[in-house]
Structures are given as structure tokens and as C-alpha cells.
Design a protein around this motif. Sequence first.
Motif, mmCIF file in Angstrom:
data_model
loop_
_atom_site.group_PDB
_atom_site.id
_atom_site.type_symbol
_atom_site.label_atom_id
_atom_site.label_comp_id
_atom_site.label_asym_id
_atom_site.label_seq_id
_atom_site.Cartn_x
_atom_site.Cartn_y
_atom_site.Cartn_z
ATOM 1 N N ARG A 78 35.981 47.456 48.078
ATOM 2 C CA ARG A 78 36.057 46.438 47.030
ATOM 3 C C ARG A 78 37.458 45.845 46.925
ATOM 4 N NH1 ARG A 78 32.194 48.065 41.972
ATOM 5 N NH2 ARG A 78 30.342 48.572 43.210
ATOM 6 N N TYR A 124 38.542 41.932 47.482
ATOM 7 C CA TYR A 124 39.362 41.190 46.523
ATOM 8 C C TYR A 124 40.591 40.594 47.210
ATOM 9 C CZ TYR A 124 42.582 40.206 42.714
ATOM 10 O OH TYR A 124 43.483 39.599 41.881
ATOM 11 N N GLN A 163 36.296 37.249 43.682
ATOM 12 C CA GLN A 163 37.326 36.929 42.708
ATOM 13 C C GLN A 163 37.168 37.826 41.488
ATOM 14 O OE1 GLN A 163 36.761 32.780 41.930
ATOM 15 N NE2 GLN A 163 37.956 32.153 43.713
ATOM 16 N N SER A 164 38.275 38.064 40.838
ATOM 17 C CA SER A 164 38.214 38.867 39.618
ATOM 18 C C SER A 164 37.684 38.020 38.472
ATOM 19 C CB SER A 164 39.595 39.437 39.274
ATOM 20 O OG SER A 164 40.490 38.387 38.989
ATOM 21 N N ASP A 193 37.901 37.717 34.190
ATOM 22 C CA ASP A 193 38.651 38.143 33.016
ATOM 23 C C ASP A 193 37.792 39.073 32.156
ATOM 24 O OD1 ASP A 193 40.841 37.945 30.987
ATOM 25 O OD2 ASP A 193 39.206 37.003 29.859
#
Length: 77
Positions: free
Chosen positions: A50, A54, A60-61, A63
Motif C-alpha cells: 500500500r 501511494y 491518492q490519500s 483527508d
Amino acid sequence: MSPTEKKVFADAMKLPVDLQAQLAEKLICNVESNIDPNLEKLHLAEIARRLEDYHSGRVQSVDGNSVLRRVRKVLDR
């Protein structure tokens, strides 16, 4: 949860917060010391995969606060 487990939990919740924290730490240490090494290897491999996804930009992360807002909105329905 069995009646015995419920009683143990209820008794633990009556302890002062500092003792609850000490008990939680002891329980976590006990669980961590009994983790199957093969399971831990699989878990670490998944973490590495993972992170690579990323860092390479394949994912993408998101929030965390916006995710929590969305979850709360769904749960409030």
C-alpha cells in the motif's frame, strides 16, 4: 460478548482512568506477543504494498476529516 466478558468489562470501566489505561496496555502487550508470525508477515507485506501504491501515485490519500464527516452523515440518516 459472554456474561463473564461483560462483567469483566463492566468492572474494568469502574476503575480510575489511569488504571484503565494500564490494563489496556497490558492487554495489548499480551495480544501483540501472541500474534502468529505468518500473519504478521502478511500484514507487513500488505503495508509495504500500500505504501508503494501511494508513493508511486497509483492511489491518492483522502483527508481523514472529510471521510469522518461523510461517515457521520451516512450514519445520521
